[in-house]
Design a protein around this motif. Structure first.
Motif, short mmCIF file in Angstrom:
data_model
loop_
_atom_site.label_atom_id
_atom_site.label_comp_id
_atom_site.label_asym_id
_atom_site.label_seq_id
_atom_site.Cartn_x
_atom_site.Cartn_y
_atom_site.Cartn_z
N LEU A 124 40.06 40.04 39.57
CA LEU A 124 40.21 41.45 39.42
C LEU A 124 38.94 41.93 40.11
N LEU A 125 37.75 41.51 39.67
CA LEU A 125 36.49 42.30 40.13
C LEU A 125 36.47 42.16 41.63
N ALA A 126 36.76 40.84 42.18
CA ALA A 126 36.57 40.51 43.59
C ALA A 126 37.76 41.63 44.39
N SER A 127 38.71 41.63 43.83
CA SER A 127 39.91 42.29 44.29
C SER A 127 39.50 44.04 44.49
N HIS A 128 38.86 44.25 43.44
CA HIS A 128 38.33 45.75 43.25
C HIS A 128 37.26 45.90 44.14
N LEU A 129 36.17 44.96 44.38
CA LEU A 129 35.15 45.37 45.19
C LEU A 129 35.77 45.10 46.79
N SER A 130 36.80 44.30 47.13
CA SER A 130 37.21 44.08 48.36
C SER A 130 37.99 45.38 48.60
N ASN A 131 38.64 45.88 47.89
CA ASN A 131 39.53 47.16 48.28
C ASN A 131 38.54 48.50 48.26
N LYS A 132 37.36 48.39 47.55
CA LYS A 132 36.47 49.40 47.80
C LYS A 132 35.77 49.49 49.12
N VAL A 133 35.32 48.03 49.62
CA VAL A 133 34.88 48.03 50.79
C VAL A 133 36.02 48.60 51.96
N GLN A 134 37.29 48.14 51.70
CA GLN A 134 38.07 48.63 52.57
C GLN A 134 38.26 50.05 52.81
N ARG A 135 38.30 50.84 51.68
CA ARG A 135 38.32 52.10 51.48
C ARG A 135 37.10 52.81 52.38
N THR A 136 36.05 52.31 51.98
CA THR A 136 34.79 52.77 52.58
C THR A 136 34.91 52.73 54.05
N GLY A 137 35.48 51.54 54.41
CA GLY A 137 35.44 51.34 56.14
C GLY A 137 36.49 52.33 56.65
N ARG A 138 37.66 52.64 55.77
CA ARG A 138 38.55 53.60 56.39
C ARG A 138 37.92 54.80 56.46
N ALA A 139 37.26 55.32 55.54
CA ALA A 139 36.54 56.48 55.41
C ALA A 139 35.71 56.73 56.52
N LEU A 140 34.84 55.66 56.76
CA LEU A 140 33.77 55.92 57.99
C LEU A 140 34.37 55.95 59.30
N LYS A 141 35.55 55.13 59.17
CA LYS A 141 36.34 55.09 60.77
C LYS A 141 36.95 56.33 60.80
N GLN A 142 37.27 57.10 59.56
CA GLN A 142 38.01 58.37 59.95
C GLN A 142 36.89 59.74 60.20
N GLN A 143 35.60 59.29 59.52
CA GLN A 143 34.76 60.32 59.73
C GLN A 143 34.33 60.11 61.39
N GLU A 144 34.15 59.03 61.80
CA GLU A 144 33.76 58.69 63.23
C GLU A 144 34.69 59.15 64.10
N GLN A 145 36.13 59.04 63.97
CA GLN A 145 37.20 59.67 64.86
C GLN A 145 37.04 61.27 64.75
N GLN A 146 36.73 61.79 63.44
CA GLN A 146 36.57 63.39 63.43
C GLN A 146 35.33 63.56 64.29
N GLN A 147 34.35 63.11 64.07
CA GLN A 147 33.37 63.32 65.14
C GLN A 147 33.40 63.26 66.38
N ARG A 148 34.14 62.35 66.93
CA ARG A 148 34.44 62.43 68.38
C ARG A 148 35.36 63.36 68.77
N LEU A 149 36.23 63.81 67.86
CA LEU A 149 37.12 64.93 68.13
C LEU A 149 36.46 66.53 68.32
N LEU A 150 35.41 66.57 67.29
CA LEU A 150 34.45 67.49 67.31
C LEU A 150 33.71 67.57 68.37
N TYR A 151 33.10 66.54 69.03
CA TYR A 151 32.47 66.62 70.03
C TYR A 151 33.29 66.81 71.33
N GLN A 152 34.54 66.37 71.35
CA GLN A 152 35.36 66.67 72.64
C GLN A 152 35.99 68.22 72.35
N LEU A 153 36.05 68.55 71.06
CA LEU A 153 36.55 70.21 71.14
C LEU A 153 35.11 70.90 71.45
#
Length: 506
Positions: A124-153
């Motif tokens: 359970l602990l390993a699953s929680h940490l793995s899922n947290k890393v996954q969510r953090t990765g998705r959030a960073l990827k989303q922020q990077e995509q938003q920054q690219r869109l802001l630059y293009q805008l």
């Protein structure tokens, strides 16, 4: 099976809120279905792996890493809720296939109980940490995509043609860049509303938000309203409809839109100022030439009319005509002198002849120069510190006061009075000239001080050239003061002339 049915019910409970919110129905059902099927396959795989040890027992040392890896994969790909189910299933399989008594959900050895408990906690602990890393990765990827869109805008916004209205093109750029359902912009400086998509019904919402200076997010739909600021000054409001952006991205879009609107306004103002400056220089040169050219014939006419009077022998009618010619010649000569003096003010070539003057006496003298056609008896004064002296050019300052007084009499009803008052501070004296019955719209209160500009509201009520207030402005500014107008439809118009105080009271 009981575990799988429970998890399927749990997933259905997650699906229902998503369907009722703004998340697309197809995406919500697909995501939940994928999670249920993936977890079911993972549990089936663990059961099948455990079943292979029926004839050849694998032991806890071999089985635990395999099950732990399976739970981590589920957490990485399907989320923490699915990983909990997989971990519970793995614990049950370990108990059933790998601990004594074999093939029974019962544990008799304290060692096995410790091993199963430790596995469940670690899984359970390993699953929680793995899922947290996954969510953090998705959030960073989303922020990077938003920054690219802001630059293009930002790049696309700088390519907009600022000479044309940019409200609609800017709305379309934001909508397309972030895949929104609609964008609306309220521009406070021009009081215009632009929108694209389904934001057409947000005009009053944006106006109310701008007046309240309030940012907010709508509860019943994923819409956000932000006030547009430029250098801490509110210039409008924007609404983003149907978005899935984080608050920082929404604020960044608002700041970018505000900068674009202000940039377009500044460029237009700069071009207009340059155009006005060139036109003013051209008009000044033409008027200066005409005024100088008119001085000679006016002088000739004045001398000739005076000569006719000296010769004598004129009939009363002829004498009246000569007096009329002489009076109008003097009027034209005074107007020509005013034009020349104003032109020197515009070119900053006029030298002030400062002297200590009594402000009350100057105002009284100026009032006496008003012609009878304007009825100077309508003037009422409320002057304070009547012995106060200021350092000023009496002729130039009198010209400024005279023009404002004549305007107040000219554009007010003949049955009303014009009030002249003064107010003193330790540094300045302010002369206020108030008249009733006239109103200057807010957008024209600076334009009326331009040469040849006449307010549309009064240009047909009285004759004028539009030169007088420009001359007053230049004369007051030459003394280091300022002049401005306040106007209200109910109470009328007041011109204020503020001048710096120098010298001591006697």
């Amino acid at each position: 099976m009981v575990v799988l049915l429970a998890y399927a019910s749990l997933q259905f409970l997650y699906v229902a809120p998503s369907i009722l919110t703004s998340e697309p129905r197809g995406n919500a059902i697909y995501s939940r279905t994928k999670s249920v099927l993936g977890t079911a396959l993972a549990c089936a795989a663990m059961i099948a792996f455990g079943a292979t040890g029926i004839h050849h027992p694998l032991g806890l040392a071999t089985t635990i890493p395999i099950y732990l890896l399976c739970a981590l994969v589920v957490a990485w790909r399907l989320g923490f809720a699915a990983a909990v189910i997989a971990s519970l299933c793995a614990t049950v399989c370990l108990d059933f296939f790998c601990t004594e008594p074999m093939y029974a959900l019962r544990v008799t050895s304290m060692q096995d109980i410790t091993a199963l408990s430790s596995f469940a906690c670690v899984s359970l602990l390993a699953s929680h940490l793995s899922n947290k890393v996954q969510r953090t990765g998705r959030a960073l990827k989303q922020q990077e995509q938003q920054q690219r869109l802001l630059y293009q805008l930002s790049c696309d916004a700088h390519l907009l043609d600022w000479r044309a209205p940019i409200g609609l093109p800017l709305c379309m750029l934001v909508e397309q860049a972030f895949h929104l359902s609609g964008v609306g912009i309220w521009n406070a400086s021009t009081e215009t509303f632009s929108f694209s998509g389904n934001a057409g019904d947000t005009r009053e919402t944006l106006r109310a938000a701008f007046m309240a200076r309030s940012n907010f997010d709508l509860d019943h739909r994923p819409d956000s309203v932000r006030i547009l600021h430029f250098a801490a000054r509110p210039i409008g409001a924007i609404v983003l409809c149907g978005h899935q952006l984080d608050p920082l991205a929404v604020s960044a879009i608002a700041n970018l839109v505000a900068s674009t609107l202000e940039r377009a306004r500044a460029l237009k103002a700069e071009v207009l100022a340059e155009s006005d400056k060139f036109s003013e220089q051209l008009r000044s040169a033409v008027l200066d030439g005409l005024a100088h050219a008119a001085k000679t014939p006016l002088t000739t006419i004045a001398i000739s009319s005076a000569g006719l009077i000296e010769i004598g022998g004129l009939t009363p009618i002829q004498r009246e005509l000569v007096d009329l010619i002489d009076g109008q010649t003097s009027r034209l000569s005074a107007l020509t002198d005013k034009l020349l003096r104003t032109n020197r003010l515009e070119l900053h070539e006029l030298k002030l002849h400062r002297a200590p003057i009594n402000l009350t006496e100057l105002l009284n003298t100026t009032s006496s120069e008003i012609g009878p056609e304007l009825d100077p008896t309508r003037l009422r004064t409320n002057l304070t510190h009547q012995s106060q002296r200021i350092q000023a050019d009496p002729e130039l300052l009198s010209m400024a006061f005279l023009q404002v007084l004549e305007n107040a009499l000219k554009y007010s009803p003949s049955s009303t009075e014009v009030l002249v008052s003064t107010a003193f501070t330790p540094e300045t004296v302010t002369v206020s000239i108030h008249n009733q019955g006239s109103y200057i719209p807010a957008e024209e209160r600076e334009l009326i001080f331009r040469r040849f500009y006449r307010s549309r509201a009064v240009e047909h009520r009285a004759s004028g050239t539009g030169v007088g207030l420009s001359a007053s402005l230049r004369a007051v500014e030459a003394h280091g003061g300022r002049i401005w107008a306040e106007s209200d439809p109910a109470t009328g118009t007041t011109f204020h002339i503020a001048l710096p105080l120098t010298g001591d009271t006697p």
